[in-house]
Enzyme design. Structure first.
Site, PDB file in Angstrom:
ATOM      1  N   SER A  98       0.826  -1.212   0.000  1.00 27.84           N
ATOM      2  CA  SER A  98       0.000   0.000   0.000  1.00 27.84           C
ATOM      3  C   SER A  98       0.863   1.267   0.000  1.00 27.84           C
ATOM      4  CB  SER A  98      -0.961  -0.021   1.188  1.00 27.84           C
ATOM      5  OG  SER A  98      -1.840   1.071   1.146  1.00 27.84           O
ATOM      6  N   ASP A 249      -4.283   5.734  -2.587  1.00 28.22           N
ATOM      7  CA  ASP A 249      -3.025   5.161  -2.128  1.00 28.22           C
ATOM      8  C   ASP A 249      -2.621   4.051  -3.098  1.00 28.22           C
ATOM      9  OD1 ASP A 249      -4.881   3.232  -1.469  1.00 28.22           O
ATOM     10  OD2 ASP A 249      -4.318   3.061   0.646  1.00 28.22           O
TER      11      ASP A 249
END
Length: 473
Positions: A98, A249
């Site tokens: 992430s 993200d």
């Protein structure tokens, strides 16, 4: 037996070469297969340079336990959530770190129906198996026959088709949207949605920023929670006269919104917007009120919107495993966290970074209001501090100090997650309500503070400063 430090409370995440490598990925894959005993598992991964090798190593571990692996390629986490449910798989794995630094990678694991696997629902058991290597016999690796098959497939069309079920295409009026993928995994979905919009004559124009997937992250790790990472989106919104900005993200399970002036909108107020969107969309004719799940950090705005729209507000402990479990238990239509995680019943109770902005785009069209107009009254009614982190030597002691100081003044104390205290402060100018939530991090010596008031920004700021001084004493 060496402990694997890459196992966290909710997922797997570690520094490459130190906590995570291909051998460890193989061990985790094999342990996952031993624990779940799945027949078919879907796997995908983000754009990081090490993701492909880790994904194949994990797959080898699965296959050596006789599991068939279906690889859907470069994906965001939610594409794995969707594919696991849609393809009736026994489990799903996303290889991703992430928004973590370049030298990290990790994995997010689910079982059938995209149910989360976290510490107390299987992750600790998988960790123990990966550490003990039960498939080793006097140093030799046991082979399961027949070995599992490996197949590359695509689930993108079905996923995009599902995304479009959350909006009514005829509701959408012409919109110009800035989309910033941060060189992460979101770009390919934006492109697929653009093709679908053209097919259905949905008048949305995309202005694409840092769009191409690039594991070198030439514009920095995509993490729009960091203030320094927001300017490129905000600037593009202003330059192009866009109606809204959207930034994701790296694995796009979170999206962050900017209004038409380029102003970043705190996730707390987006929860209220999405709750309203779902409650207004409820045309089932069912007298049963739709349930909305929310986290305890900041609450008053969300609670009021749910009440005004005849929904049922249900508070849950923070964290995706807790929210998902409570949503299934209550059959809630939507769940939202101020951290920009948004969960949807029809998305296997999982979080998505694509559904939220689609719903807000439809709201912009239906309400015929600018996004700044939609949220400014809510921000004025319930001004908030946003989450403020303090790194402390003894978080538990600091929280106890705050509780002892304020408990006698509080009109309500809630222990759903950390401590939540509400107050009715009376002085010569009248009666003023405010509240705060204070909770410890699961993974580091940090306490997280959120403060809000009812319509009094000066009081909110004063109490925030007061609390921080006491906390950091």
């Amino acid at each position: 037996m060496t402990e694997l430090s890459c196992f966290k409370a909710y997922d797997i995440r570690g520094e490459l070469g130190v906590e995570l490598n291909e051998d460890i990925a193989y061990r985790i894959g094999r342990a996952y297969a031993l624990y779940l005993k799945p027949k078919r598992v879907v796997i995908g991964g983000d754009i990081r340079l090490t993701t492909k090798a880790l994904k194949l190593a994990f797959s080898d571990g699965l296959r050596d336990e006789g599991v068939d692996v279906f690889d859907i390629g470069m994906t965001g986490t939610e594409e794995i959530y969707f594919a696991t449910k849609n393809l009736a798989m026994c489990g799903g794995v996303e290889v991703t770190a992430s928004h973590n630094p370049m030298n990290y990678n990790g994995m997010k694991l689910v079982r059938e129906d995209s149910k989360p696997i976290s510490g107390d629902t299987g992750l600790n058991a998988i960790k123990a198996l990966a550490e003990s290597l039960p498939w080793k016999d006097n140093g030799a690796t046991k082979q399961v026959s027949p070995r599992g098959q490996y197949q590359k497939i695509s689930n993108l069309d079905a996923y995009v088709e599902h995304l479009l079920t959350y909006i009514t295409p005829s509701n959408i009026t012409p919109l110009k949207l800035v989309v910033n993928s941060g060189n992460g995994a979101a770009g390919h979905v934006v492109d697929a949605l653009e093709i679908a919009f053209n097919k259905f004559n949905i008048p949305i124009e995309f202005i694409k920023v840092h769009h191409d997937a690039d594991g070198n992250f030439p514009n920095g790790i995509p993490n729009p929670l960091l203030i320094e990472n927001r300017e490129d989106t905000a600037k593009a919104v202003r330059e192009h006269g866009a109606d809204m900005g959207i930034a994701w993200d790296g694995d796009f399970d979170r999206c962050f919104l900017f209004d038409e002036t380029g102003e970043f909108i705190e996730g707390y107020y987006i929860v209220g917007l999405l709750a309203e969107a779902f409650l207004k969309k409820d045309t089932s004719g069912n007298s049963r009120r739709q349930k909305i799940i929310y986290d305890p950090r900041l609450t008053w705005n969300t609670e009021q919107i749910i009440k005004e729209n005849n929904g049922e507000a249900i508070m849950s402990k923070t964290g995706h495993a807790f929210i998902k479990e409570r949503m299934r238990e209550e059959d809630a239509v939507y769940g939202g966290e101020m951290s920009a995680h948004h969960y949807f019943r029809d998305f296997a109770y999982c979080d998505s970074g694509m559904i939220p902005w689609l719903l807000v785009a439809e709201l912009l069209s239906v309400k015929k209001q600018a996004l700044s107009e939609m949220v400014k009254n809510r921000i004025a009614a319930f001004p908030s501090s946003g989450e403020i982190n303090s790194k402390l030597e003894n978080p538990k002691l600091a929280i106890e100090r705050v509780l002892n100081h304020y408990s006698e003044q509080a009109v309500d104390i809630d222990y759903t997650d950390g401590i939540g205290l509400a107050f009715n402060t009376v002085n010569d100018s009248g009666s003023f309500e405010w509240r705060f939530n204070l909770r410890s991090s699961n993974t580091e010596p940090v306490v997280r503070l959120n403060v809000e008031s009812k319509g009094n920004i000066a009081l909110m700021q004063e109490k925030t400063n007061e609390l921080l001084e006491l906390l950091r004493k």
